[in-house]
Design an enzyme around this catalytic site. Sequence first.
Site, mmCIF file in Angstrom:
data_model
loop_
_atom_site.group_PDB
_atom_site.id
_atom_site.type_symbol
_atom_site.label_atom_id
_atom_site.label_comp_id
_atom_site.label_asym_id
_atom_site.label_seq_id
_atom_site.Cartn_x
_atom_site.Cartn_y
_atom_site.Cartn_z
ATOM 1 C CB ALA A 145 -27.506 -70.590 62.848
ATOM 2 N N GLY B 233 -22.957 -64.652 62.965
ATOM 3 C CA GLY B 233 -21.968 -63.593 63.208
ATOM 4 C C GLY B 233 -20.787 -63.724 62.247
ATOM 5 C CE LYS B 234 -16.910 -67.602 65.026
ATOM 6 N NZ LYS B 234 -18.124 -67.995 65.772
ATOM 7 C CG ASP C 193 -25.491 -83.722 59.209
ATOM 8 O OD1 ASP C 193 -24.577 -83.019 59.684
ATOM 9 O OD2 ASP C 193 -25.594 -84.951 59.422
ATOM 10 C CG ASP D 244 -17.694 -71.281 64.725
ATOM 11 O OD1 ASP D 244 -16.801 -71.497 65.562
ATOM 12 O OD2 ASP D 244 -18.630 -70.489 64.922
ATOM 13 C CB CYS E 22 -16.249 -70.266 71.585
ATOM 14 S SG CYS E 22 -17.767 -71.203 71.803
HETATM 15 C C1 LIG Z 1 -20.801 -72.658 67.387
HETATM 16 S S1 LIG Z 1 -22.341 -72.469 66.621
HETATM 17 C C2 LIG Z 1 -21.928 -71.534 65.182
HETATM 18 C C3 LIG Z 1 -21.827 -70.062 65.406
HETATM 19 C C4 LIG Z 1 -21.734 -69.306 64.092
HETATM 20 N N1 LIG Z 1 -20.616 -69.737 63.294
HETATM 21 C C5 LIG Z 1 -21.638 -67.814 64.313
HETATM 22 O O1 LIG Z 1 -20.556 -67.249 64.258
HETATM 23 O O2 LIG Z 1 -22.674 -67.176 64.552
HETATM 24 C C6 LIG Z 1 -22.634 -74.044 65.924
HETATM 25 C C7 LIG Z 1 -23.855 -74.109 65.018
HETATM 26 O O3 LIG Z 1 -23.786 -75.336 64.300
HETATM 27 C C8 LIG Z 1 -25.064 -75.900 64.220
HETATM 28 N N2 LIG Z 1 -24.852 -77.350 63.991
HETATM 29 C C9 LIG Z 1 -24.607 -78.320 64.889
HETATM 30 N N3 LIG Z 1 -24.399 -79.497 64.267
HETATM 31 C C10 LIG Z 1 -24.513 -79.253 62.925
HETATM 32 C C11 LIG Z 1 -24.411 -80.060 61.778
HETATM 33 N N4 LIG Z 1 -24.134 -81.366 61.863
HETATM 34 N N5 LIG Z 1 -24.597 -79.473 60.581
HETATM 35 C C12 LIG Z 1 -24.867 -78.147 60.470
HETATM 36 N N6 LIG Z 1 -24.983 -77.339 61.541
HETATM 37 C C13 LIG Z 1 -24.789 -77.879 62.756
HETATM 38 C C14 LIG Z 1 -25.718 -75.543 65.525
HETATM 39 O O4 LIG Z 1 -27.142 -75.595 65.411
HETATM 40 C C15 LIG Z 1 -25.180 -74.126 65.737
HETATM 41 O O5 LIG Z 1 -26.041 -73.193 65.159
#
Ligand SMILES: C[S@@+](CC[C@H](N)C(=O)[O-])C[C@H]1O[C@@H](n2cnc3c(N)ncnc32)[C@H](O)[C@@H]1O
Length: 412
Positions: free
Chosen positions: A246, A249-250, A295, A311, A364
């Site tokens: 989330a 975008g990717k 997770d 990511d 990033c």
């Molecule tokens: C850097 S953002 C990702 C951006 C996304 N790839 C995009 O391009 O739009 C990291 C995301 O990972 C989620 N996140 C964090 N820890 C996680 C986990 N253990 N398992 C799954 N998602 C996780 C966060 O809620 C966040 O939405």
Amino acid sequence: MLRRVFEQGAYADRALRKVAEGLDARDRAFATQLAFGAVQRRGTLDHVAAHLADRPVDRLDPPVAAALRLGLFQILYLDGVPDHAAVDESVELVKADAPRAAGLVNAVLRRGADEGPRIVAALTDETPEQAAIRHSVPEWLARLWFDELGPDEARALLAAGNQPAEHALRANALVLTARELLARLPVAAHLGLEPEEAIVADAPFDAHGSPLFAAGAMLPQSRASQLVAHAVDPQPGDRVLDLCAAPGGKTTHLAALTGDEGRIVAVERHAGRADQLRATARRLHAGSVEVVHGDAAAFTAAEPFDRVLVDPPCSGLGTLRSRPDLRWRATPQSIAELTGEQRAIIDAAANALAPGGRLVYSTCTLSTAENERQIDALLARRPDLALDQVRTTLPHRDRTDGFFIAALSRTL
Ligand SMILES: C[S@@+](CC[C@H](N)C(=O)[O-])C[C@H]1O[C@@H](n2cnc3c(N)ncnc32)[C@H](O)[C@@H]1O
């Protein structure tokens, strides 16, 4: 709004959105410039204020500190506001919350108008301590970049962190080409940059309010972020896993690169963000995306994946231009905590990868603990993985966000 950010640690963009509701577009743009600027330049502004007030800013009452930062930001960094107006407005503001400090704010800002520009012009960045004041970052961050990138690159990167971010968009290839999007945008923009779906608008505009956004024809996404799905290089028919997906975008870019003819499993831990991801995939016509709320570190694949993208959450230090409060929020401690989370997700990704498959790790941020050292440690743990390609983008060199993108393949 500034007091909520300075005193309660509120996120600048959310706090501003609340107070800017009801303003027209011009006033909203001005409020954004003021609020983001005063937060971003806080380090330099506090240095000047402390010099003029003869005491550190953290010894002043919070409303007084906020009024001084706001007033000095206008005096030192905005051409369009006359100094006397900046002084008078800030004095009026402080009268509401700390009336007895009105005289102090008035006196400091008047001196600021006379002496402030000279104080700022005399700031140097020979050492990390000086660079932190001149470029308005915490000292630990200036030191980190001096150590990891060398002084020259660090100074250029620090300076770039205060420049406006470029207004990059991605044309959704499932709907139209970048050239077709260019013809429909309400602002002047240009193409011809990497990657080919990218368009850069010459001026800010309300991209989220545009009918093109609602129709899924485009979305705001930095050009560096757009390089990530290209590094994954998904092919039609591939099984693709996106482990931290989330707002999408990717994920939706991956779908576009397969012509929506792959199967993309997009994992997101936060329930609200997983819903947002579903909505983004729908809006961008990415029917091949299946969202899994869970997770990533605990993800196990019934069948291995041809391509896996990680990511993960990171310190975001490559995005200082568009997130003015981030520099004050990040800490060495938070980076240390993030590296543990990232490592657990990378291991789950490697376990889900098919022999011959491709794994891409992107952040990033610009910190070796979250980037190069993560990949070195992974290669040491997993002899079945080989590093194919690493790319780092730097805001001062590439005019986009600072990203780290490593592509690996599974050899056995
Ligand atoms: C850097 S953002 C990702 C951006 C996304 N790839 C995009 O391009 O739009 C990291 C995301 O990972 C989620 N996140 C964090 N820890 C996680 C986990 N253990 N398992 C799954 N998602 C996780 C966060 O809620 C966040 O939405």
